[in-house]
Scaffold this motif. Sequence first.
Motif, PDB file in Angstrom:
ATOM      1  N   LEU A 125       3.794  -1.701  -5.805  1.00 40.89           N
ATOM      2  CA  LEU A 125       3.761  -0.555  -4.905  1.00 40.89           C
ATOM      3  C   LEU A 125       4.854  -0.704  -3.842  1.00 40.89           C
ATOM      4  O   LEU A 125       4.995  -1.764  -3.222  1.00 40.89           O
ATOM      5  CB  LEU A 125       2.381  -0.456  -4.239  1.00 40.89           C
ATOM      6  CG  LEU A 125       2.032   0.888  -3.616  1.00 40.89           C
ATOM      7  CD1 LEU A 125       2.005   1.989  -4.674  1.00 40.89           C
ATOM      8  CD2 LEU A 125       0.658   0.805  -2.946  1.00 40.89           C
ATOM      9  N   ASP A 126       5.628   0.383  -3.642  1.00 41.96           N
ATOM     10  CA  ASP A 126       6.712   0.380  -2.653  1.00 41.96           C
ATOM     11  C   ASP A 126       6.122   0.764  -1.298  1.00 41.96           C
ATOM     12  O   ASP A 126       5.727   1.911  -1.068  1.00 41.96           O
ATOM     13  CB  ASP A 126       7.796   1.380  -3.071  1.00 41.96           C
ATOM     14  CG  ASP A 126       8.962   1.387  -2.073  1.00 41.96           C
ATOM     15  OD1 ASP A 126       9.028   0.469  -1.232  1.00 41.96           O
ATOM     16  OD2 ASP A 126       9.784   2.311  -2.144  1.00 41.96           O
ATOM     17  N   MET A 127       6.053  -0.211  -0.364  1.00 37.73           N
ATOM     18  CA  MET A 127       5.453   0.039   0.944  1.00 37.73           C
ATOM     19  C   MET A 127       6.466   0.565   1.951  1.00 37.73           C
ATOM     20  O   MET A 127       6.091   1.033   3.028  1.00 37.73           O
ATOM     21  CB  MET A 127       4.827  -1.251   1.494  1.00 37.73           C
ATOM     22  CG  MET A 127       3.834  -1.908   0.559  1.00 37.73           C
ATOM     23  SD  MET A 127       2.478  -0.798   0.165  1.00 37.73           S
ATOM     24  CE  MET A 127       1.831  -0.534   1.792  1.00 37.73           C
ATOM     25  N   SER A 128       7.758   0.474   1.631  1.00 38.97           N
ATOM     26  CA  SER A 128       8.775   0.860   2.608  1.00 38.97           C
ATOM     27  C   SER A 128       8.858   2.366   2.792  1.00 38.97           C
ATOM     28  O   SER A 128       9.394   2.837   3.793  1.00 38.97           O
ATOM     29  CB  SER A 128      10.140   0.313   2.183  1.00 38.97           C
ATOM     30  OG  SER A 128      10.520   0.862   0.918  1.00 38.97           O
ATOM     31  N   SER A 129       8.340   3.155   1.869  1.00 40.82           N
ATOM     32  CA  SER A 129       8.454   4.603   1.965  1.00 40.82           C
ATOM     33  C   SER A 129       7.564   5.184   3.048  1.00 40.82           C
ATOM     34  O   SER A 129       7.807   6.280   3.541  1.00 40.82           O
ATOM     35  CB  SER A 129       8.092   5.248   0.622  1.00 40.82           C
ATOM     36  OG  SER A 129       6.729   4.971   0.305  1.00 40.82           O
ATOM     37  N   GLY A 130       6.541   4.467   3.439  1.00 38.88           N
ATOM     38  CA  GLY A 130       5.616   4.975   4.449  1.00 38.88           C
ATOM     39  C   GLY A 130       4.560   5.897   3.880  1.00 38.88           C
ATOM     40  O   GLY A 130       3.697   6.386   4.621  1.00 38.88           O
TER      41      GLY A 130
END
Length: 1434
Positions: A125-130
């Motif tokens: 899961l990409d957490m940087s996108s917010g």
Amino acid sequence: MLDSVTGKIILRPPMLLQYIRNRSLKEHQVGVGGAGWWFRWPGPGLRLTPCGFRLTAEVALRGSNRVRSKMLDKYVREEPMIRGPHFLVRLRSHTVFENTPIKIFCTVEGYPTPIVKWYRDGVTLDMSSGNYLVKSKGGVHSLEIPRCSTEDTAQFTAVAGNLHGQASTQATVVVKRYKQEEESCPYGWIPFTASMLPKITFTKINITFLKAFGPIFATEGESASLTATMTLSPNLANLQPEAQWYRDDVRLTDSKWVKIETGRGVTTLTLPDLYKDDEGLYTLRMVTRGGCAEHSAFVSVSDGPPPVPNAPGAPMDIKIHDANRDYVIVSWKPPNTTTEGPIIGYFVDKCEVGTENWTQCNDHPIKICKYPVSGLFEGHSYYFRVRAVNSHGISKASRMSEPIAALDPTEFERLHTKKLGGNLQVVSCHDDHEAEGSPPGTPTGIYASETDRTYVVLSWKAPPYFGKAPMWYHIEKSMVGSGAWQRVNTQVPIRSPRYAVFDLSEGKEYQFRVLAANMYGTSEPSEPSKPVETQELKGVPSAPGQVVATRETDTSLLIQWAPPKEPNNLIGYYIDQCVKGSKDWTSANHKPHRSSKFVVSGLTTGETYVFRVQAINELGLSDESQESSPLMVKAALTHPSAPYDIALLNCDGTSMVLNWKKPLHSGGSKVKDYYVDKRRSGESVWREVHIPPVTERVYTVEGLTTGAVYQFQVYAASLAGLGPASKHSADFSCDAWTMPEPGPAYDLTFCEVRDNSVVVEWKKPLYTGSGPITGYHVEFAKIGSSNWTTANETAVTHRFYKVTGLEAGAKYMFRIRAVNAAGKGMASMPSDPVTAKAVEGCQEVSCAVDEKTGDIVLSFESCQMKDGSQFTWKKDYKEITDFSKGLVIRTEGNQSKLVFTNADKEDAGTYSVSVTNTEGVSSSYSVSAEELAKMLALSYDIRHPIIPLKTELDYKILERGRMRFWLQAEEISPQVTYKFFANNKELSGASPNKMGHDAATGVIEFIMDHFTEENEGTFTCQITDGGGKAQSSLVLIGDAFKAALAEADYQRREYIRVKEGPHFSEFLTLQVGDDCTVTLVCKVANLKKESEFHWYKEDTEIIPDVKPDLGSGVCKLPIKLFSLKTNGIYKATISDDRGKDMSQIDVSGKVFEDAINKISQLAGATAAELVINCTATGIQLQCHMKYFTSEMNIMWYHGETKLTHNDKCVIGGTPAMATMEVIEPFDKDKGMYSIVIVDPETSHKRSLDLSGEAYEKAYAEFQKLKAEAYAEKNRGKVVGGLPDVVTIMEKKTLSLTCTVCGDPKPQVSWLKNGADVEPDDQYVVSIDQGKFASLTIKGVSMEDSGRYTMIVQNKYGGESVDIVVSVYRHGEKIPEAKPTLTPKTLIAPKQPIEIPQPKAPTPSPAPSPSPAASSPTPKAAGRGVKSPTPTRRK
């Protein structure tokens, strides 16, 4: 052995293993299964199960041939602590609409704590996108999507992992477009057994904590309970939540030290015997399938009383490591030593399970928090504990460890399992199948599993062994590089492939090898281990970095700090706290805290604290960090909660007046602004009503459409920010109100809530209907009921009412209806629920009269006070704002007083007080007119008390004959005032007299420096202290006075005799001579040639005309022109090298009055008869006498009428006579005039008849003098400007100019050498404006030299002035003319002199000017310029 109570056979582990190996048991079947060890022979079955640190063999009659057994691990108690991840609550699939939030949960357990990673469709899961928010706390993990979109439709996986394995759970999230048909899901192929079960929905259980536990501060040895009461909605019997308790995120279970009880909405955790090990953050998690509700609080456990004063606290957190056949390693954490001395070391104690015999393991204190305990007996179980030592003594023992068994952890690996078919297994030893007589093989894989300063723990792999004889091991060590091997265990055989080698050198490198041996021989040495370096002692950690305190709640602060730069195996931190300004440091935690942040609870609201931190490792505590900045304890600011209950107060068809209730929680700061949004009913878009915020909770929304239906919502804002929006209002139709009845009241508030009553207050309606409001009705109803009861049948006119007859503990709602002539109006919006229950500990207002000040005081003590709480006093429920009539509010701490400093009858009424920021603390008191009258009377008595006296006024004669007058009161304050009087004349306390008091003893005294015959009489002391007064008198007359005077004279003579220096034999006195002269007289004695005498007045030295006659000893100082102006304090001093004496007299008051009386007596006796002396202003009567001053008691009479000084009658005199002048006398002023001179004994009278011929002569003389004075005032005069001598060069122009005056305007003429000057072209005579006269000579020649005379006159006379003019030729020396000056020549007035009468009806014509005085030439323009020559000398 056989347990006599349970009937069980108890076998210790070595015995059990021996039985298993024994051939007699070999003939029977032995099995291992899920329930424990088992074996059987003909007869009953024998089941072996783990029980504590023993193995219990329980005999049971069973029909089955199969018994299951479970293999023991080396740590009997370690099995629950080491486990792989396991999901208690798995992820649940959801279907949601677009633009809505979603949160999915899972709960996982395991040890060590598993780490959870999230995946979307198999991708991390990409957490940087917010777009995704992941949270984790105490095993509960959540994934939140704040705003879902259709792109978020996916399968989400949570993978948990630790050292012992992995586990995963999946859920599918399907996002649908709003109000559209379901779209096809790409995960439709997922089988039924997958985690997405869209057809199954779980009931969401909402958990609300009704009463939660708070922070607990206890001491070792006590007990503590944490209880939480909750409600479940819905409350389903088959879906009850699970209560999970945690300490510092470690889950707790029932044990000896922890008891947990849960049921019927209540869960309780009890700590029966507290140790510092129990300190920490306790968290309750109520876990349901839809999530969990949790609550946390800190439990602080401080050290109990030490065995000896200042001994350290007990160590804590005892852990056992590396248990083996004959040794274990014990570790612990050091105690905090904030107030005790530093720790010298520790003692480790052990106790065998089943006994109470504790033995000390080390002879000398060890300095590090880890100790290997050897010499244990194989198969025995032990407890361990630790004690700390400092210079004052030994601490209490720590909590004992969990029991641990001294077992070979590999013993059971020698067992062999063989399947016989089905579920039956046979267990036997390898020894039973192997040949005898062969030595063991070589061990392999030796390595150091643990390294310390002086020991290492070695582990290796045992060789394959097929012999029946026991096998053991030898260990050899070698210093790296030495090449020499040394046997380690020479005395004790090692039977397990794990052993701790002790007594190594610190910081050195070693290699180790192992040999296996049995009775048949020894194997080859194993390959040497890799070099193993023992740890080097690095010392305690360095001090932590900057400490920062931030606010959290009104009783707690968050402390954060920077970790130490040199942690050196950091264990944790200790935090100390101290009130600002004191040095009393106390521990905030008593158990090392691992994180670099800590919440300090239990602080005093409003107090200011500072903090410091120490780091800990196994060697002890670091230096203290720097202190934090001081911080006051108060709640941190948060945004306010939402307003609620929006009500409509009025509508005129185009605007609506709204009202709402303020937020229940302000967030710690005052709500300053509100924002209102509107929308039409059915719309989804909100529009802001106004740009600038409103500050009141009543607002008019304008610009609305008539007949339209609107909804409104409100935001509250404070310093912390904007709060959430309120729930939107009901639908309000914008139709003008026309009903005749009043609109709703609003802003209902409550105070004085008691078990059976409550006081309601409200604000009047904004819409009054067709007529004025005449009263109000109060209605109430129980919560859950729709039956409203009217509390008052008769409408009340004021806007408050006390509702009585309520049921204690019941909840009620209230509403108000206004009444006018048309009837009852619209009901107000119902109030918030009010529970009829008094605030615990609430007190009532008390009324009393202050015993000291007499003030009437209403007092109230609040049982609750928070940061920002304030007292509000009201009269008849209207806030008191006018303090001009003596009302004062005094507040200190939790007590407030309403003080009436100037009460009157108008102050009767009901007074109430409320405390803000509390749970409704309030009270009231009704002051009736009768009670007020009694209190006013009592107040008067208190304010006008009589000060009780212990001793009345008395006297005592002191040294030098000084007289001490004194009295003693029962009690006086330092602010007491007092006065002393002698014969009604106030006595001065100025030097040399003295006056003072002592508040401690109540003594007041006056010391009279000179006690003489004049002091006979009555002495009085008047005292004032606050409102109290007292008076005491002492009569000294007759024999009593003579005795006192004689004693004073004797004491004075004795003092002089002893001192033998210059002194006054007679003090200063004021004497009046027969000629009325006033003189200060004194006598001095015991003089010598060098003696000096000085006179002073008001400390300014006086130099008399005649020096003092020291030869005769009599010194005199005449006071010239004695009067009030000569009053003052006169001093005389006599001094030489032997000493100095002083005498002084205050010439004022009685001394001055006596002198004036004496002068009056002498002057009156010698006064001459009255004589007449006329003046230009009137007729003056004179009385010549020896001396006169205005302070004498002299009175003038005209007949029987006493005359006073005024414009008509001027009374005065000179030192030689007294005068009275009648100004501008008339016929009525004729008559008999008298002067009366009064002295204390008699009076002297002199008279004169001013009438008849005497009056006529005096009046004629007065008129003559008046006319002469008038003529002198108005005659012609030369004011100035003419020189005496003028020197001028030939052919120049000479201008003689001066200023003249007179009334009427005078005439001016000029003479030269006695002859008239005839004006012509050369001689120009002029007078300008009747004031400026001049003679101008053009082109002067030698013939113009001479004496010129200027004559100025009018009918009242005039004068002539001479000027000498000297002319010289060009080039000649300027002559020095020295004329003989002649005075002005006066010209007599014309007779008779006419004085104009101001009262004449018509003024008389001005007399024509004399021909001789007329100007021969007209005024020339520009004439009258002043002469440049010097002005005339006077």
